[in-house]
Design a protein around this motif. Structure first.
Motif, PDB file in Angstrom:
ATOM      1  N   SER A  78       3.693 -40.230 155.226  1.00 42.53           N
ATOM      2  CA  SER A  78       4.464 -41.302 155.859  1.00 42.53           C
ATOM      3  C   SER A  78       5.835 -40.751 156.218  1.00 42.53           C
ATOM      4  N   THR A  79       6.685 -41.600 156.757  1.00 41.17           N
ATOM      5  CA  THR A  79       8.031 -41.171 157.134  1.00 41.17           C
ATOM      6  C   THR A  79       8.976 -41.138 155.946  1.00 41.17           C
ATOM      7  N   ASP A  80       8.460 -41.374 154.750  1.00 40.53           N
ATOM      8  CA  ASP A  80       9.239 -41.239 153.514  1.00 40.53           C
ATOM      9  C   ASP A  80       9.328 -39.756 153.150  1.00 40.53           C
ATOM     10  N   ILE A  81      10.517 -39.166 153.206  1.00 38.53           N
ATOM     11  CA  ILE A  81      10.640 -37.726 152.990  1.00 38.53           C
ATOM     12  C   ILE A  81      10.374 -37.340 151.548  1.00 38.53           C
ATOM     13  N   ASP A  82      10.298 -38.312 150.644  1.00 37.54           N
ATOM     14  CA  ASP A  82       9.951 -37.990 149.258  1.00 37.54           C
ATOM     15  C   ASP A  82       8.443 -37.863 149.077  1.00 37.54           C
ATOM     16  N   ASN A  83       7.689 -38.130 150.142  1.00 40.66           N
ATOM     17  CA  ASN A  83       6.232 -38.144 150.033  1.00 40.66           C
ATOM     18  C   ASN A  83       5.646 -36.905 150.709  1.00 40.66           C
ATOM     19  N   GLU A  84       5.993 -35.726 150.207  1.00 38.72           N
ATOM     20  CA  GLU A  84       5.508 -34.490 150.792  1.00 38.72           C
ATOM     21  C   GLU A  84       4.528 -33.751 149.880  1.00 38.72           C
ATOM     22  N   LYS A  85       4.175 -34.348 148.767  1.00 36.83           N
ATOM     23  CA  LYS A  85       3.198 -33.712 147.897  1.00 36.83           C
ATOM     24  C   LYS A  85       2.326 -34.770 147.249  1.00 36.83           C
ATOM     25  N   ALA A  86       1.106 -34.376 146.881  1.00 39.05           N
ATOM     26  CA  ALA A  86       0.148 -35.304 146.304  1.00 39.05           C
ATOM     27  C   ALA A  86       0.015 -35.059 144.809  1.00 39.05           C
ATOM     28  N   ASP A  87       0.055 -36.132 144.024  1.00 41.61           N
ATOM     29  CA  ASP A  87      -0.132 -36.049 142.576  1.00 41.61           C
ATOM     30  C   ASP A  87      -1.615 -36.263 142.301  1.00 41.61           C
ATOM     31  N   LEU A  88      -2.326 -35.190 141.986  1.00 45.80           N
ATOM     32  CA  LEU A  88      -3.770 -35.243 141.828  1.00 45.80           C
ATOM     33  C   LEU A  88      -4.126 -35.517 140.371  1.00 45.80           C
ATOM     34  N   ASP A  89      -4.921 -36.557 140.154  1.00 49.40           N
ATOM     35  CA  ASP A  89      -5.247 -37.043 138.820  1.00 49.40           C
ATOM     36  C   ASP A  89      -6.660 -36.597 138.464  1.00 49.40           C
ATOM     37  N   TYR A  90      -6.779 -35.555 137.627  1.00 51.19           N
ATOM     38  CA  TYR A  90      -8.072 -34.985 137.301  1.00 51.19           C
ATOM     39  C   TYR A  90      -8.494 -35.358 135.876  1.00 51.19           C
ATOM     40  N   ASP A  91      -9.773 -35.143 135.606  1.00 48.64           N
ATOM     41  CA  ASP A  91     -10.343 -35.356 134.272  1.00 48.64           C
ATOM     42  C   ASP A  91     -10.754 -34.014 133.674  1.00 48.64           C
ATOM     43  N   ASP A  92     -10.767 -33.940 132.348  1.00 49.77           N
ATOM     44  CA  ASP A  92     -11.287 -32.755 131.685  1.00 49.77           C
ATOM     45  C   ASP A  92     -12.774 -32.591 132.008  1.00 49.77           C
ATOM     46  N   THR A  93     -13.250 -31.351 131.983  1.00 43.68           N
ATOM     47  CA  THR A  93     -14.650 -31.088 132.304  1.00 43.68           C
ATOM     48  C   THR A  93     -15.373 -30.455 131.124  1.00 43.68           C
ATOM     49  N   PHE A  94     -16.704 -30.556 131.181  1.00 44.56           N
ATOM     50  CA  PHE A  94     -17.578 -29.981 130.172  1.00 44.56           C
ATOM     51  C   PHE A  94     -18.677 -29.187 130.873  1.00 44.56           C
ATOM     52  N   GLY A  95     -19.080 -28.071 130.274  1.00 38.37           N
ATOM     53  CA  GLY A  95     -20.122 -27.246 130.866  1.00 38.37           C
ATOM     54  C   GLY A  95     -21.159 -26.827 129.844  1.00 38.37           C
ATOM     55  N   PHE A  96     -22.363 -26.579 130.353  1.00 38.01           N
ATOM     56  CA  PHE A  96     -23.482 -26.165 129.510  1.00 38.01           C
ATOM     57  C   PHE A  96     -24.236 -25.048 130.225  1.00 38.01           C
ATOM     58  N   ALA A  97     -24.798 -24.115 129.483  1.00 40.40           N
ATOM     59  CA  ALA A  97     -25.584 -23.044 130.082  1.00 40.40           C
ATOM     60  C   ALA A  97     -26.611 -22.537 129.079  1.00 40.40           C
ATOM     61  N   LEU A  98     -27.772 -22.141 129.585  1.00 36.14           N
ATOM     62  CA  LEU A  98     -28.842 -21.556 128.778  1.00 36.14           C
ATOM     63  C   LEU A  98     -29.412 -20.364 129.517  1.00 36.14           C
ATOM     64  N   ALA A  99     -29.851 -19.336 128.773  1.00 33.63           N
ATOM     65  CA  ALA A  99     -30.390 -18.140 129.418  1.00 33.63           C
ATOM     66  C   ALA A  99     -31.297 -17.386 128.463  1.00 33.63           C
ATOM     67  N   THR A 100     -32.002 -16.424 129.035  1.00 32.59           N
ATOM     68  CA  THR A 100     -32.855 -15.543 128.242  1.00 32.59           C
ATOM     69  C   THR A 100     -32.695 -14.121 128.751  1.00 32.59           C
ATOM     70  N   GLN A 101     -32.926 -13.152 127.872  1.00 27.43           N
ATOM     71  CA  GLN A 101     -32.949 -11.747 128.243  1.00 27.43           C
ATOM     72  C   GLN A 101     -34.228 -11.129 127.681  1.00 27.43           C
ATOM     73  N   TYR A 102     -34.854 -10.280 128.506  1.00 26.77           N
ATOM     74  CA  TYR A 102     -36.134  -9.689 128.117  1.00 26.77           C
ATOM     75  C   TYR A 102     -36.126  -8.200 128.441  1.00 26.77           C
ATOM     76  N   ALA A 103     -36.335  -7.361 127.432  1.00 22.19           N
ATOM     77  CA  ALA A 103     -36.440  -5.915 127.611  1.00 22.19           C
ATOM     78  C   ALA A 103     -37.896  -5.597 127.929  1.00 22.19           C
ATOM     79  N   PHE A 104     -38.239  -5.561 129.210  1.00 28.83           N
ATOM     80  CA  PHE A 104     -39.644  -5.487 129.612  1.00 28.83           C
ATOM     81  C   PHE A 104     -40.190  -4.059 129.666  1.00 28.83           C
ATOM     82  N   ALA A 105     -39.297  -3.069 129.633  1.00 37.02           N
ATOM     83  CA  ALA A 105     -39.735  -1.673 129.634  1.00 37.02           C
ATOM     84  C   ALA A 105     -38.627  -0.818 129.028  1.00 37.02           C
ATOM     85  N   GLU A 106     -38.943   0.411 128.734  1.00 37.62           N
ATOM     86  CA  GLU A 106     -37.966   1.305 128.130  1.00 37.62           C
ATOM     87  C   GLU A 106     -36.734   1.445 129.030  1.00 37.62           C
TER      88      GLU A 106
END
Length: 397
Positions: free
Chosen positions: A278-306
């Motif tokens: 807007s024409t309000d010179i104090d409005n030149e940046k955005a205050d972004l309101d975020y939430d904490d996040t959570f993550g999950f992961a699963l995997a396997t490893q296989y030694a299939f040959a020498e």
């Protein structure tokens, strides 16, 4: 890596597990960053060098409620090279020192000229490069601790079009600054029985206090009279702190499973975006309101040959924001990862590896309105995909 500022992908072999088990694997020098306490599991000094390329396909799809004319912005992502370096020095069998260098937090987007979201963003780039020294000590046969400090160099650039309202074409506003920051990390490694271990890694927040007097082009007389772009803007942000809990279990000599639980403190992220709403010179940046996040992961490893080891895994991270808080400069959403990789040991000293990971960064649907100059932007990202390919070399000294 535009839609996922926190980059698990650092050119390490665990790209093939979608980073599952990172804090518990401790199989090579990458544990200097993954979990410094894991260095005590390395029987001698080691180094690991990783090279990586990321290819993004990020296309916005303009919704019918968007009030500003223009296109969809094209592919806002592209091809990004990367690399990392890790070294672990064995001082004694129970005392280790390590060094790491790489980037775990970065993102870049650039839209085509004249797109419908140009009053929110035309270009955004946040790049960091970190380097740190860690130590580790084995307290007894089943418990090790580790940690240290690191420096993080950050560069932020933002560009946005400015609506001149009365004609004469769009103006533009550009913000750019470089700032250093410091942080720390700590880790614990538990191995209650042989072949089963648990790791916890904590990475501290890092404050990057970006500030700059933006440069402007072609601003209308009214906006110039109001002083838009004449004051120094502060876009202070905090690289989120993270806690990662990982587990690893060897089912037998060939097969192992691993997993992660991750928490990231995105609610403290900050204000990484400029916008003349807007024409309000104090409005030149955005205050972004975020939430904490959570993550999950699963995997396997296989030694299939020498000498050969195959990895496969997947992961999921929650979104830090809703569509009313999302913006085209930071279109973060939930993330799905699938990775696979191969490693081959030529002998007891040299191992080479290659890994691939696909990441889908969600639809990132958004609906934002910031005043008469910026207008309303509504739509989603019809494609928001990233492909990572890494090559690495591990050398046991």
């Amino acid at each position: 890596m535009a839609a996922g500022f926190w980059a698990y992908e650092m050119g390490t072999p665990d790209l093939g597990t979608a980073s599952a088990g990172r804090a518990a694997l401790a199989k090579d020098a990458a544990t200097v960053f993954g979990n410094p306490a894991g260095m005590t599991r390395l029987d001698r000094s080691q180094l690991l060098v990783g090279m990586q390329v990321a290819v993004g396909d990020v296309h916005f799809d303009r919704g019918s409620d968007t009030t500003v004319s223009g296109g969809n912005g094209g592919n806002a992502s592209g091809t990004t090279p990367g690399g990392s370096f890790y070294f672990a020095q064995s001082v004694t069998p129970d005392l280790k020192l390590g060094f790491w260098s790489g980037s775990y937090f970065a993102g870049s987007l650039q839209y085509e000229d004249g797109w419908s979201g140009r009053y929110y963003n035309t270009r955004s780039e946040l790049i960091t490069l970190g380097a740190g020294i860690n130590g580790a000590y084995r307290i007894n046969d089943w418990l090790s601790i580790g940690g240290g400090s690191f420096a993080l160099y950050g560069r932020l650039e933002q560009r946005v079009a400015v609506n001149n309202v009365l004609g004469g074409g769009d103006g533009s506003l550009r913000f750019s600054d470089d700032e250093p920051g410091v942080g720390g990390m700590a880790g614990i490694m538990l191995e209650p029985i042989e072949g089963t271990r648990f790791g916890v890694t904590y990475i501290s927040p890092v404050d990057l206090d970006f500030k700059d007097r933006p440069s402007t082009k072609n601003l209308g007389a009214g906006l110039q009279a109001l002083g838009v772009g004449t004051r120094k803007i502060k876009l202070g942000l905090t690289v989120p702190q993270q806690v990662m809990l990982s587990g690893y279990h060897a089912i037998n000599e060939r097969l192992a499973i691993m997993g992660n639980f991750v928490w990231q403190n995105w609610s403290a992220f900050g204000k990484p975006e400029i916008s003349v709403a807007s024409t309000d010179i104090d409005n030149e940046k955005a205050d972004l309101d975020y939430d904490d996040t959570f993550g999950f992961a699963l995997a396997t490893q296989y030694a299939f040959a020498e000498g050969w080891l195959w990895s496969f895994g997947g992961g999921f991270d929650t979104s830090p924001m809703s569509k009313s808080e999302r913006s085209p400069s930071v279109p973060l959403d939930q993330q799905f990862r699938i990775g696979t990789g191969l490693q081959y040991s030529f002998n007891e000293n040299i191992t080479v590896g290659a890994a691939y990971q696909y990441m889908n960064a969600g639809d990132a649907d958004l609906d934002v309105e910031r005043g008469p100059l910026a207008g309303r932007l509504q739509g989603d990202y019809k494609s928001n995909d990233f492909h990572f390919l890494a090559l690495n070399l591990s050398w046991r000294l």
